[in-house]
Enzyme design. Structure first.
Site, PDB file in Angstrom:
ATOM      1  CG  ASP A  38      23.367  44.445 -31.253  1.00 34.23           C
ATOM      2  OD1 ASP A  38      23.735  44.236 -30.175  1.00 34.23           O
ATOM      3  OD2 ASP A  38      23.372  43.279 -32.018  1.00 34.23           O
ATOM      4  CG  ASP A 232      20.815  40.764 -33.926  1.00 34.76           C
ATOM      5  OD1 ASP A 232      21.144  41.734 -32.987  1.00 34.76           O
ATOM      6  OD2 ASP A 232      21.146  39.653 -33.803  1.00 34.76           O
ATOM      7  CG  ASP A 236      19.661  45.204 -30.691  1.00 33.47           C
ATOM      8  OD1 ASP A 236      20.258  45.788 -29.855  1.00 33.47           O
ATOM      9  OD2 ASP A 236      19.866  44.317 -31.342  1.00 33.47           O
TER      10      ASP A 236
HETATM   11  P1  ADP Z   1      24.414  41.132 -25.932  1.00 37.47           P
HETATM   12  O1  ADP Z   1      24.158  42.837 -26.198  1.00 37.47           O
HETATM   13  O2  ADP Z   1      26.025  40.948 -26.602  1.00 37.47           O
HETATM   14  O3  ADP Z   1      23.312  40.451 -26.834  1.00 37.47           O
HETATM   15  P2  ADP Z   1      23.181  40.477 -23.560  1.00 37.47           P
HETATM   16  O4  ADP Z   1      22.779  41.680 -22.953  1.00 37.47           O
HETATM   17  O5  ADP Z   1      22.218  39.593 -24.245  1.00 37.47           O
HETATM   18  O6  ADP Z   1      24.296  40.770 -24.628  1.00 37.47           O
HETATM   19  O7  ADP Z   1      23.709  39.719 -22.380  1.00 37.47           O
HETATM   20  C1  ADP Z   1      24.700  40.436 -21.507  1.00 37.47           C
HETATM   21  C2  ADP Z   1      25.539  39.382 -20.966  1.00 37.47           C
HETATM   22  O8  ADP Z   1      24.782  38.581 -19.755  1.00 37.47           O
HETATM   23  C3  ADP Z   1      26.360  38.195 -21.649  1.00 37.47           C
HETATM   24  O9  ADP Z   1      27.508  38.800 -22.127  1.00 37.47           O
HETATM   25  C4  ADP Z   1      26.410  37.239 -20.450  1.00 37.47           C
HETATM   26  O10 ADP Z   1      27.646  37.365 -19.635  1.00 37.47           O
HETATM   27  C5  ADP Z   1      25.049  37.450 -19.561  1.00 37.47           C
HETATM   28  N1  ADP Z   1      24.282  36.320 -20.248  1.00 37.47           N
HETATM   29  C6  ADP Z   1      22.982  36.562 -20.894  1.00 37.47           C
HETATM   30  N2  ADP Z   1      22.326  35.558 -21.103  1.00 37.47           N
HETATM   31  C7  ADP Z   1      22.929  34.620 -20.686  1.00 37.47           C
HETATM   32  C8  ADP Z   1      22.734  33.164 -20.496  1.00 37.47           C
HETATM   33  N3  ADP Z   1      21.671  32.635 -21.153  1.00 37.47           N
HETATM   34  N4  ADP Z   1      23.905  32.325 -19.986  1.00 37.47           N
HETATM   35  C9  ADP Z   1      24.783  32.949 -19.342  1.00 37.47           C
HETATM   36  N5  ADP Z   1      24.838  34.186 -19.453  1.00 37.47           N
HETATM   37  C10 ADP Z   1      24.105  34.977 -20.004  1.00 37.47           C
HETATM   38 MG    MG Z   2      22.342  41.538 -31.151  1.00 40.46          MG
END
Ligand code: ADP
Ligand code: MG
Length: 287
Positions: A38, A232, A236
């Site tokens: 991840d 983490d 996941d």
């Molecule tokens: P990661 O695998 O990096 O943890 P996520 O699946 O949690 O990614 O999030 C993917 C995308 O969704 C982020 O890169 C962002 O663009 C958007 N996103 C998620 N949560 C938020 C939030 N609270 N505010 C703004 N954008 C968000």
């Molecule tokens: Mg992560």
């Protein structure tokens, strides 16, 4: 396989900060061919900071107020940034998190969106002029989010997360052990590629929705590979369960640690090749 040598192996691992939940996991670690990591919180420190903000003070106030209800590390970064600028947060009337896309919030009867391109597209928000700015952030490994109020584009906030100091070395050692290394993330393709390049990963699976992460792991297993997943976050957990070996980052969420077969203490990535080496040494001794 003798139970005694397995015990010696898991004991040695534990001394190094690699906690196997059972000896059978050490035997399966020996068979691994692919390791999927991840991005946020695993390869990076998971403590993002705002690096750029385009918009007026009012937009920053909407933005930070909207993120107040989110537990995402991106939200924390934005709120800290606004706090440093003494921005007062407004009352949120309605909050909705859209996994993998962002958030949708109502403040003072105004509809506010913060998130990626997909979120804006789905709500028919026109962001035309912002595209080049977005790309500039992304090629530098930053995660950029768009802000709209009442369907009108208002600005961009860009956030950067630093990669762990030992990430490159850990990935190099994993490759030396003969493993195929893949990065899996919900973040966009460009940002993911930029981070992957920094740490020497050449295979990236990006823009994966949280509920699809496990499917991606399954796809690789169906190619006949023995796969480890390292993560983490709460999102996941399903992939940690489905992988042949699930490895949780010790600094991560309780949910991930519960779901995993192995935990590496302190989130030290060098413990990944270490675990592989210990498994090889142990199983080789048995045979
Ligand atoms: P990661 O695998 O990096 O943890 P996520 O699946 O949690 O990614 O999030 C993917 C995308 O969704 C982020 O890169 C962002 O663009 C958007 N996103 C998620 N949560 C938020 C939030 N609270 N505010 C703004 N954008 C968000
Ligand atoms: Mg992560």
């Amino acid at each position: 396989a003798t139970p005694t040598s397995i015990m010696v192996g898991t004991g040695k691992a534990a001394e190094n900060g690699i906690l196997f939940k059972g000896g059978e996991h050490l035997e399966r670690t020996h068979q691994l061919e692919t390791i999927i990591l991840d991005k946020t919180g695993t390869i990076t420190k998971g403590k993002p900071e705002v690096t750029d903000f385009t918009g007026d003070e009012k937009t920053l106030q909407w933005l930070a107020s909207a993120e107040k209800g989110s537990e995402h590390p991106l939200a924390e970064a934005i709120i800290a940034y606004a706090a440093e600028r003494n921005i007062e947060l407004m009352e949120v009337d309605h909050f909705n998190a859209i996994p993998g896309q962002g958030i949708e919030v109502t403040i003072s009867n105004k509809h506010i969106l913060v998130g990626n391109r997909k979120l804006m597209e789905d709500h028919q928000v026109e962001v035309g002029g912002a595209e080049q700015e977005l790309i500039d952030y992304e090629v530098n490994g930053k995660t950029a989010m768009l802000i709209s109020v009442e369907g009108q584009y208002q600005g961009i906030v860009a956030v950067a997360d630093t990669v762990k100091e030992t990430a490159s070395q850990a990935i190099r050692e994993l490759k030396e052990e003969g493993l195929e290394v893949i990065m899996l993330t919900g973040d966009n393709e460009r940002t993911a590629q930029a981070i992957a390049k920094q740490v020497g990963i050449d295979q990236v699976i990006a823009q994966v929705l949280p509920e699809q992460k496990a499917d991606k792991v399954k796809e690789i297993q169906l190619k006949g590979k023995k796969v480890a997943m390292v993560g983490d976050g709460v999102n996941d957990a399903p992939s940690l369960v489905i992988a042949d070996i699930g490895i949780a980052i010790g600094t991560g969420t309780e949910v991930a640690i519960e779901a995993a077969d192995v935990t590496i203490l302190g989130g030290e990535l060098l413990l990944l090749p270490k675990a592989i080496k210990i498994s090889h040494a142990t199983i080789r001794n048995i045979r």
